[in-house]
Design a protein around this motif. Sequence first.
Motif, PDB file in Angstrom:
ATOM      1  N   LYS A  61      -0.950  19.745   3.016  1.00 25.09           N
ATOM      2  CA  LYS A  61      -1.370  20.092   4.168  1.00 25.09           C
ATOM      3  C   LYS A  61      -2.427  19.083   4.605  1.00 25.09           C
ATOM      4  O   LYS A  61      -2.879  18.281   3.636  1.00 25.09           O
ATOM      5  CB  LYS A  61      -2.141  21.621   4.142  1.00 25.09           C
ATOM      6  CG  LYS A  61      -1.424  22.739   3.753  1.00 25.09           C
ATOM      7  CD  LYS A  61      -0.593  23.282   4.727  1.00 25.09           C
ATOM      8  CE  LYS A  61       0.208  24.586   4.607  1.00 25.09           C
ATOM      9  NZ  LYS A  61       1.066  24.881   5.383  1.00 25.09           N
ATOM     10  N   GLY A  62      -2.917  18.796   5.718  1.00 25.63           N
ATOM     11  CA  GLY A  62      -3.796  17.864   6.228  1.00 25.63           C
ATOM     12  C   GLY A  62      -3.458  16.502   5.767  1.00 25.63           C
ATOM     13  O   GLY A  62      -4.351  15.682   5.440  1.00 25.63           O
ATOM     14  N   ARG A  63      -2.238  16.034   5.544  1.00 27.16           N
ATOM     15  CA  ARG A  63      -1.760  14.478   5.231  1.00 27.16           C
ATOM     16  C   ARG A  63      -1.442  13.876   6.571  1.00 27.16           C
ATOM     17  O   ARG A  63      -1.030  14.527   7.787  1.00 27.16           O
ATOM     18  CB  ARG A  63      -0.592  14.795   4.417  1.00 27.16           C
ATOM     19  CG  ARG A  63      -0.863  15.446   2.993  1.00 27.16           C
ATOM     20  CD  ARG A  63      -1.962  14.544   2.122  1.00 27.16           C
ATOM     21  NE  ARG A  63      -1.769  15.310   0.706  1.00 27.16           N
ATOM     22  CZ  ARG A  63      -1.195  15.181  -0.399  1.00 27.16           C
ATOM     23  NH1 ARG A  63      -0.036  14.110  -0.277  1.00 27.16           N
ATOM     24  NH2 ARG A  63      -1.119  15.626  -1.547  1.00 27.16           N
ATOM     25  N   VAL A  64      -1.311  12.559   6.344  1.00 29.59           N
ATOM     26  CA  VAL A  64      -0.696  11.635   7.108  1.00 29.59           C
ATOM     27  C   VAL A  64       0.576  11.318   6.544  1.00 29.59           C
ATOM     28  O   VAL A  64       0.853  11.254   5.306  1.00 29.59           O
ATOM     29  CB  VAL A  64      -1.428  10.378   7.439  1.00 29.59           C
ATOM     30  CG1 VAL A  64      -2.680  10.625   8.050  1.00 29.59           C
ATOM     31  CG2 VAL A  64      -1.646   9.455   6.164  1.00 29.59           C
ATOM     32  N   TYR A  65       1.722  10.812   7.473  1.00 25.93           N
ATOM     33  CA  TYR A  65       2.986  10.648   7.095  1.00 25.93           C
ATOM     34  C   TYR A  65       3.343   9.189   7.293  1.00 25.93           C
ATOM     35  O   TYR A  65       3.276   8.713   8.322  1.00 25.93           O
ATOM     36  CB  TYR A  65       3.988  11.719   7.759  1.00 25.93           C
ATOM     37  CG  TYR A  65       3.575  13.064   7.260  1.00 25.93           C
ATOM     38  CD1 TYR A  65       4.329  13.655   6.083  1.00 25.93           C
ATOM     39  CD2 TYR A  65       2.821  13.827   7.707  1.00 25.93           C
ATOM     40  CE1 TYR A  65       3.847  15.104   5.788  1.00 25.93           C
ATOM     41  CE2 TYR A  65       2.463  15.111   7.529  1.00 25.93           C
ATOM     42  CZ  TYR A  65       3.135  15.730   6.449  1.00 25.93           C
ATOM     43  OH  TYR A  65       2.731  17.011   6.111  1.00 25.93           O
ATOM     44  N   LEU A  66       4.208   8.531   6.486  1.00 22.17           N
ATOM     45  CA  LEU A  66       4.924   7.374   6.658  1.00 22.17           C
ATOM     46  C   LEU A  66       6.091   7.161   5.596  1.00 22.17           C
ATOM     47  O   LEU A  66       5.833   7.161   4.423  1.00 22.17           O
ATOM     48  CB  LEU A  66       3.898   6.106   6.459  1.00 22.17           C
ATOM     49  CG  LEU A  66       4.463   4.825   6.798  1.00 22.17           C
ATOM     50  CD1 LEU A  66       4.648   4.890   8.494  1.00 22.17           C
ATOM     51  CD2 LEU A  66       3.363   3.898   6.701  1.00 22.17           C
TER      52      LEU A  66
ATOM     53  N   ARG B 152       1.378  11.124   2.694  1.00 22.88           N
ATOM     54  CA  ARG B 152       0.830   9.936   1.960  1.00 22.88           C
ATOM     55  C   ARG B 152      -0.604  10.560   1.247  1.00 22.88           C
ATOM     56  O   ARG B 152      -1.209  11.452   1.732  1.00 22.88           O
ATOM     57  CB  ARG B 152       0.045   8.853   2.857  1.00 22.88           C
ATOM     58  CG  ARG B 152       1.277   8.263   3.756  1.00 22.88           C
ATOM     59  CD  ARG B 152       2.518   8.122   3.002  1.00 22.88           C
ATOM     60  NE  ARG B 152       2.740   7.183   1.823  1.00 22.88           N
ATOM     61  CZ  ARG B 152       3.369   6.490   1.270  1.00 22.88           C
ATOM     62  NH1 ARG B 152       4.689   6.028   2.004  1.00 22.88           N
ATOM     63  NH2 ARG B 152       3.416   5.853   0.183  1.00 22.88           N
ATOM     64  N   CYS B 153      -0.651  10.124  -0.004  1.00 22.13           N
ATOM     65  CA  CYS B 153      -1.805  10.461  -0.932  1.00 22.13           C
ATOM     66  C   CYS B 153      -2.880   9.435  -0.600  1.00 22.13           C
ATOM     67  O   CYS B 153      -2.922   8.761   0.306  1.00 22.13           O
ATOM     68  CB  CYS B 153      -1.424  10.736  -2.295  1.00 22.13           C
ATOM     69  SG  CYS B 153      -1.007   9.047  -2.866  1.00 22.13           S
ATOM     70  N   LYS B 154      -3.767   9.237  -1.720  1.00 22.71           N
ATOM     71  CA  LYS B 154      -4.857   8.319  -1.471  1.00 22.71           C
ATOM     72  C   LYS B 154      -4.528   6.923  -1.910  1.00 22.71           C
ATOM     73  O   LYS B 154      -5.323   5.872  -1.764  1.00 22.71           O
ATOM     74  CB  LYS B 154      -6.222   8.841  -2.486  1.00 22.71           C
ATOM     75  CG  LYS B 154      -5.906   8.722  -4.034  1.00 22.71           C
ATOM     76  CD  LYS B 154      -7.042   9.296  -4.816  1.00 22.71           C
ATOM     77  CE  LYS B 154      -8.224   8.505  -4.840  1.00 22.71           C
ATOM     78  NZ  LYS B 154      -9.301   9.019  -5.568  1.00 22.71           N
TER      79      LYS B 154
ATOM     80  N   ARG C  94       0.755  -1.244   0.132  1.00 21.69           N
ATOM     81  CA  ARG C  94       0.061  -0.261  -0.065  1.00 21.69           C
ATOM     82  C   ARG C  94       0.876   1.214   0.002  1.00 21.69           C
ATOM     83  O   ARG C  94       0.447   2.350  -0.578  1.00 21.69           O
ATOM     84  CB  ARG C  94      -0.698   0.156   1.239  1.00 21.69           C
ATOM     85  CG  ARG C  94      -1.951  -0.998   1.304  1.00 21.69           C
ATOM     86  CD  ARG C  94      -3.211  -0.837   0.366  1.00 21.69           C
ATOM     87  NE  ARG C  94      -4.181  -1.647   0.526  1.00 21.69           N
ATOM     88  CZ  ARG C  94      -5.200  -1.380   1.502  1.00 21.69           C
ATOM     89  NH1 ARG C  94      -5.730  -0.280   1.882  1.00 21.69           N
ATOM     90  NH2 ARG C  94      -6.337  -2.283   1.552  1.00 21.69           N
ATOM     91  N   PHE C  95       2.120   1.157   0.581  1.00 20.88           N
ATOM     92  CA  PHE C  95       2.982   2.379   0.659  1.00 20.88           C
ATOM     93  C   PHE C  95       4.083   2.553  -0.022  1.00 20.88           C
ATOM     94  O   PHE C  95       4.651   3.305  -0.240  1.00 20.88           O
ATOM     95  CB  PHE C  95       3.517   2.355   2.305  1.00 20.88           C
ATOM     96  CG  PHE C  95       2.479   2.365   3.183  1.00 20.88           C
ATOM     97  CD1 PHE C  95       1.835   3.624   3.557  1.00 20.88           C
ATOM     98  CD2 PHE C  95       1.662   1.330   3.724  1.00 20.88           C
ATOM     99  CE1 PHE C  95       0.797   3.557   4.385  1.00 20.88           C
ATOM    100  CE2 PHE C  95       0.763   1.320   4.623  1.00 20.88           C
ATOM    101  CZ  PHE C  95       0.171   2.455   5.263  1.00 20.88           C
ATOM    102  N   ARG C  96       4.336   1.344  -1.052  1.00 22.41           N
ATOM    103  CA  ARG C  96       5.224   1.396  -2.027  1.00 22.41           C
ATOM    104  C   ARG C  96       6.729   1.918  -1.929  1.00 22.41           C
ATOM    105  O   ARG C  96       7.235   2.811  -2.647  1.00 22.41           O
ATOM    106  CB  ARG C  96       4.636   2.069  -3.162  1.00 22.41           C
ATOM    107  CG  ARG C  96       3.324   1.759  -3.638  1.00 22.41           C
ATOM    108  CD  ARG C  96       2.687   2.545  -4.887  1.00 22.41           C
ATOM    109  NE  ARG C  96       3.277   2.450  -6.087  1.00 22.41           N
ATOM    110  CZ  ARG C  96       3.255   1.548  -6.804  1.00 22.41           C
ATOM    111  NH1 ARG C  96       2.382   0.655  -6.932  1.00 22.41           N
ATOM    112  NH2 ARG C  96       3.962   1.462  -8.071  1.00 22.41           N
ATOM    113  N   PRO C  97       7.397   1.455  -0.907  1.00 22.31           N
ATOM    114  CA  PRO C  97       8.750   1.763  -0.516  1.00 22.31           C
ATOM    115  C   PRO C  97       9.479   1.084  -1.565  1.00 22.31           C
ATOM    116  O   PRO C  97       9.451   0.178  -2.200  1.00 22.31           O
ATOM    117  CB  PRO C  97       8.971   1.306   0.738  1.00 22.31           C
ATOM    118  CG  PRO C  97       8.331  -0.172   0.774  1.00 22.31           C
ATOM    119  CD  PRO C  97       6.890   0.355   0.096  1.00 22.31           C
TER     120      PRO C  97
END
Length: 376
Positions: free
Chosen positions: A335-340, A295-297, A259-262
């Motif tokens: 703005k208003g994002r979550v981070y990973l 992170r986007c959608k 889901r996070f594509r590292p």
Amino acid sequence: MNISQSSSPHHRCLKLHQKNRAEVGEEVLIKHINKLIQRHQVKKRQNSNTSPPLETKMAEERTHGSSATAAGGGAPTVKSIFIYPIKSCKGISVSKAPLSPTGFVWDRHWMVISSKGRGSTQRVEPKLALIQVELPLEAFSFGWQPNNSSYLVVRAPGMAELKVSLTKPGLRSDGVSIWDWSGSALDEGDKAAKWFTDFLGKPSRLVRFNEESETRPTDPKYATGFNVKFPDAFPYLLISEPSLDAVNEQLKEPVSINRFRPNIYVSGCEPFAEDLWKQIKINGLTFQGVMLCPRCKVPTINQEDGTQGNEPTKTMMKFRSSKVLEVDTTTTQFKGRVYLGQMLVCEDKTNMGKIVSVGDIIEVEKVFPSYADVAV
């Protein structure tokens, strides 16, 4: 949620760092951080036999983000390496990956474009998540050159297999764009265009980055003097397995790392430790942490069936938002994002012939003093 760090070992360590920065080197600081965190963990286990509430767990995980090594004193290591040959399509897990001046070889080398030349991603075309790609194993060896029997193989449900020659195509598409960049790209021809058009249900073409005529610089606000092909922003994205585990502990249904594509998936560190990694070394190569990944959608898209929900982002807003992390968002557009995850550049620009392999030890050489010092 109001999370306090006033009594955390990370907070005490930062006070020490601010007071004695001229006297204490980075190596001493990192060791001190780890000792405080290990002492905190031992005390926590001694004093509690029950699971702490969510707010306490999240505060502890933020504290652990300052840890440079695992709680047991071992060094972080590379657990997996992922290459995404076609932007926004499925990745390939490899045991080793050679570096190029723009990132791992073959990473985001191709991109699907719309009839207007705009790059397509899962944000608008979630069906891209269903497309599998395959490259010859020898394509990840230095000095290898494709021949007329070398192919990128593309597969998707309900579609015949597509073979794209790895030799340089003769066609070119002008007016190709992604984010703020535009230029020309090599066009993989009408057969590939029909395949993607049929699968996506709208006019599409497959293009390859033209390294001979084009450059795409990274955002100079974060890193100057670096180039990429078709990733969103930077050459590398690093995420740790403990961070994913910490996220999954809060979810009703756990999600996969896909889901996070590292590019670089790390084990052997504390949850969210990578947030504060300012400089690391892998196999003698120096990487700089340039930006916490907003992170986007895409993480909300199931990579097995292409359907979209609201998790894990909905839950992550409780403990991985800019407000909770207390990052400085005064100059960011996100703005208003979550981070990973931490986005990286490799300082060794003459890195041809260099390889990152699964099992490589990660040496944490510098850490950011706090989340307020991390770029977002």
